[in-house]
Design a protein around this motif. Structure first.
Motif, short mmCIF file in Angstrom:
data_model
loop_
_atom_site.label_atom_id
_atom_site.label_comp_id
_atom_site.label_asym_id
_atom_site.label_seq_id
_atom_site.Cartn_x
_atom_site.Cartn_y
_atom_site.Cartn_z
N ARG A 75 23.76 22.78 -78.98
CA ARG A 75 23.50 24.04 -78.33
C ARG A 75 23.58 23.82 -76.86
O ARG A 75 23.59 22.81 -76.20
CB ARG A 75 22.09 24.22 -78.65
CG ARG A 75 21.32 25.49 -77.95
CD ARG A 75 19.75 25.78 -78.45
NE ARG A 75 19.30 25.08 -79.85
CZ ARG A 75 19.62 25.75 -80.91
NH1 ARG A 75 20.15 26.76 -81.19
NH2 ARG A 75 19.30 25.11 -82.20
N GLY A 76 24.17 24.97 -76.18
CA GLY A 76 24.22 24.80 -74.72
C GLY A 76 25.35 25.40 -74.15
O GLY A 76 25.63 25.74 -72.96
N ARG A 77 26.19 25.87 -74.81
CA ARG A 77 27.43 26.46 -74.29
C ARG A 77 27.27 27.88 -74.02
O ARG A 77 26.76 28.62 -75.01
CB ARG A 77 28.82 26.22 -75.25
CG ARG A 77 29.42 25.09 -75.12
CD ARG A 77 28.81 23.59 -75.24
NE ARG A 77 29.13 22.44 -75.24
CZ ARG A 77 28.72 21.55 -76.05
NH1 ARG A 77 27.50 21.65 -76.75
NH2 ARG A 77 29.29 20.49 -75.96
N GLU A 110 25.00 26.03 -83.91
CA GLU A 110 24.28 25.19 -82.91
C GLU A 110 23.08 24.65 -83.32
O GLU A 110 22.40 25.12 -84.16
CB GLU A 110 24.24 26.17 -81.65
CG GLU A 110 25.58 26.47 -81.24
CD GLU A 110 25.10 27.43 -79.75
OE1 GLU A 110 25.60 26.93 -78.85
OE2 GLU A 110 24.51 28.52 -80.11
N ASP A 112 20.29 20.88 -82.15
CA ASP A 112 19.98 19.91 -80.94
C ASP A 112 20.33 18.61 -81.24
O ASP A 112 20.73 18.19 -82.26
CB ASP A 112 18.48 20.09 -80.70
CG ASP A 112 18.22 21.57 -80.21
OD1 ASP A 112 18.94 21.95 -79.14
OD2 ASP A 112 17.35 22.16 -80.83
#
Length: 134
Positions: A75-77, A110, A112
């Motif tokens: 995750r994070g985009r 997504e 972690d």
């Protein structure tokens, strides 16, 4: 480390399969900054009677040779990065593998670091916390 599952019609040539994998990988490197050596793409094939999809969903006229790209990554985009990634995949598959952009179906999962083990049975979160150690 994205993990990709790509599904292609059984009649897809080996050369076209390689071009599809290369095009997806290049898009990931260029669009989201994935390192070059993070290539993990499991390519599978399907027969016509194994995959059903609407040929007209959302006003797009698809053939019977849809390429399905399933991306699992941390995750994070941003939405902008994802938008560019999807466009780059479609563009690369058109130019390098002769796949119509109308036949490219992409979806993403997504998660972690705690959802990964990337080798030696080690918890990926531990690898992140100990970056640079062997």
């Amino acid at each position: 480390m994205p993990f990709i599952r790509t599904n292609v019609h059984q009649d897809t040539s080996q050369e076209q399969r390689q071009a599809i994998v290369d095009g997806i990988h290049r898009a990931l490197v260029e669009s989201i900054g994935m390192p070059e050596d993070e290539l993990f793409n499991m390519l599978s094939e399907y027969q016509s009677h194994q995959f059903w999809c609407s040929r007209t969903f959302n006003g797009i006229a698809r053939s019977e040779r849809v390429v399905v790209v399933e991306i699992t990554l941390r995750r994070g985009r941003s939405d902008a990065m994802k938008r560019e990634l999807y466009a780059a995949i479609a563009r690369n598959l058109k130019s390098g593998a002769k796949v119509s952009p109308k036949d490219v179906l992409i979806f993403m999962h997504e998660n972690d670091y705690s959802d990964w083990s990337v080798g030696e049975g080690r918890f990926a979160m531990g690898l992140v916390q100990q970056a640079g150690t062997d």
